[in-house]
Write an enzyme that holds these catalytic residues in place. Sequence first.
Site, short mmCIF file in Angstrom:
data_model
loop_
_atom_site.label_atom_id
_atom_site.label_comp_id
_atom_site.label_asym_id
_atom_site.label_seq_id
_atom_site.Cartn_x
_atom_site.Cartn_y
_atom_site.Cartn_z
CB SER A 106 -47.65 20.70 11.28
OG SER A 106 -48.50 19.57 11.25
CB SER A 107 -48.91 17.80 6.68
OG SER A 107 -49.03 16.83 7.69
CB CYS A 108 -52.25 19.36 10.96
SG CYS A 108 -51.47 20.48 12.11
CE1 TYR A 135 -48.15 22.24 16.86
CE2 TYR A 135 -48.97 21.27 14.83
CZ TYR A 135 -47.92 21.58 15.66
OH TYR A 135 -46.65 21.22 15.30
CE LYS A 139 -45.81 24.45 14.74
NZ LYS A 139 -44.40 24.84 14.94
CG HIS A 178 -47.47 12.72 17.09
ND1 HIS A 178 -46.50 13.48 17.69
CD2 HIS A 178 -48.32 13.60 16.50
CE1 HIS A 178 -46.76 14.77 17.47
NE2 HIS A 178 -47.86 14.87 16.76
O1 GFB Z 1 -50.42 10.66 15.34
P1 GFB Z 1 -51.77 11.19 15.67
O2 GFB Z 1 -52.05 11.41 17.12
O3 GFB Z 1 -51.99 12.53 14.94
O4 GFB Z 1 -52.89 10.17 15.16
P2 GFB Z 1 -52.72 13.19 13.66
C1 GFB Z 1 -52.91 9.67 13.84
C2 GFB Z 1 -54.01 8.64 13.70
O5 GFB Z 1 -53.65 7.48 14.46
C3 GFB Z 1 -55.39 9.07 14.21
C4 GFB Z 1 -54.76 7.06 15.25
O6 GFB Z 1 -56.37 8.58 13.33
C5 GFB Z 1 -55.48 8.36 15.57
O7 GFB Z 1 -56.81 8.13 15.99
N1 GFB Z 1 -54.28 6.30 16.41
C6 GFB Z 1 -54.49 4.98 16.60
C7 GFB Z 1 -53.60 6.76 17.47
N2 GFB Z 1 -54.00 4.59 17.79
C8 GFB Z 1 -53.42 5.69 18.35
C9 GFB Z 1 -52.74 5.90 19.58
O8 GFB Z 1 -52.56 5.00 20.41
N3 GFB Z 1 -52.27 7.17 19.79
C10 GFB Z 1 -52.44 8.18 18.89
N4 GFB Z 1 -51.95 9.39 19.17
N5 GFB Z 1 -53.14 8.00 17.74
C11 GFB Z 1 -51.64 15.22 14.77
C12 GFB Z 1 -52.13 16.61 15.04
O9 GFB Z 1 -52.66 14.67 14.04
O10 GFB Z 1 -50.48 15.12 14.00
C13 GFB Z 1 -51.07 17.61 15.19
O11 GFB Z 1 -53.05 16.57 16.09
C14 GFB Z 1 -49.90 17.42 14.24
O12 GFB Z 1 -51.60 18.87 15.06
C15 GFB Z 1 -49.45 16.01 14.18
O13 GFB Z 1 -50.22 17.86 12.95
C16 GFB Z 1 -48.37 15.75 13.17
O14 GFB Z 1 -51.94 12.93 12.41
O15 GFB Z 1 -54.16 12.82 13.59
#
Ligand code: GFB
Length: 311
Positions: A106-108, A135, A139, A178
């Site tokens: 993952s890019s994280c 996570y 990875k 996500h």
């Molecule tokens: O997709 P996401 O949960 O993952 O969140 P990450 C991306 C951005 O969207 C963050 C915002 O800045 C969130 O605060 N966001 C806005 C929301 N509204 C929402 C919502 O309703 N739900 C969610 N989930 N986010 C994950 C990692 O990071 O991405 C994992 O935690 C993994 O390890 C994955 O790498 C691909 O991109 O922040």
Amino acid sequence: MSGRRIWVAGHKGMVGSAIVRQLEKSGDDVLKVDRSIVDLRNQIAVEVWLKQNRPDAILFAAAKVGGIYANDTFPADFIYDNLAIETNIIHSAHSANVDRLVFLGSSCIYPKFAPQPIREEALLTGPLEPTNEWYAIAKIAGIKLCQAYRKQYGRRFISVMPCNLYGPNDNFDLTTSHVLPALIRKFHEAKNQKAPEVVIWGTGAPLREFLHVDDLARGVIFCLDNYDEDTHINCGAGSEISIRGLAETVSRVVGYEGSLVFDTTKPDGTPRKLMDSGRLRAMGWTPDISLEEGIAGAYQWYLANVVSNAT
Ligand code: GFB
């Protein structure tokens, strides 16, 4: 090349099911095993199953995944499940004499403030983003396991790093998903309920790189066929969008006309994680599906498979 026996570990997930759809077009023999038969966290179960089935290759899409809230809230599950699944599959692949394996990261995995666009060499050059370090550490261990079995035993195990993914079979649960599926659901429900506003987590400022999972699946099979090096390889869309921009796009696709509200008590996570996928592109892989087209397809999938099943 076709006619190979390929185990897709995690075949029911968003990534695994996309890989299966792609492989089934090619004439390869796809092996699958359900969680009820082999729990991938169980070392003996994985070892026995692999020795009985001995695939030619493993496409490793099995993982405990989730969005920012799930990663931050369930760190033990994210680090334990992923480490267990990785050590079991990669070690057992070696024991069962499976010579080819493609691990997915993952890019994280990259440092929170890595220079952008992020090149493969940035790995382990700085501190991780705290919301998903558990996570990410798991990875990174997966990448290192592949490299260790390459170095010590000459196994042709490789690692591919996708950016943020979306598409059919995504998770639409608002606490564990996500951002992209969460926004599809939130805007769809707000449209139906004629709600005046939709709440977006964080400031809306973070930038993310989104790739349709069907493009990733082609990339993974492309790497299986064409890539055999120690270094992990990036597989991303090559462009980024702010969370605000993403919310506006999803709102337009869904046909919602209310306003957006930003809940800044929720974390933003990493500010930016655009990868440099030049290495893979130079070899001949390119993504085909634009973000707007992909979101429209993901919304149709949600309507046909989640909304229709709930009514
Ligand atoms: O997709 P996401 O949960 O993952 O969140 P990450 C991306 C951005 O969207 C963050 C915002 O800045 C969130 O605060 N966001 C806005 C929301 N509204 C929402 C919502 O309703 N739900 C969610 N989930 N986010 C994950 C990692 O990071 O991405 C994992 O935690 C993994 O390890 C994955 O790498 C691909 O991109 O922040």
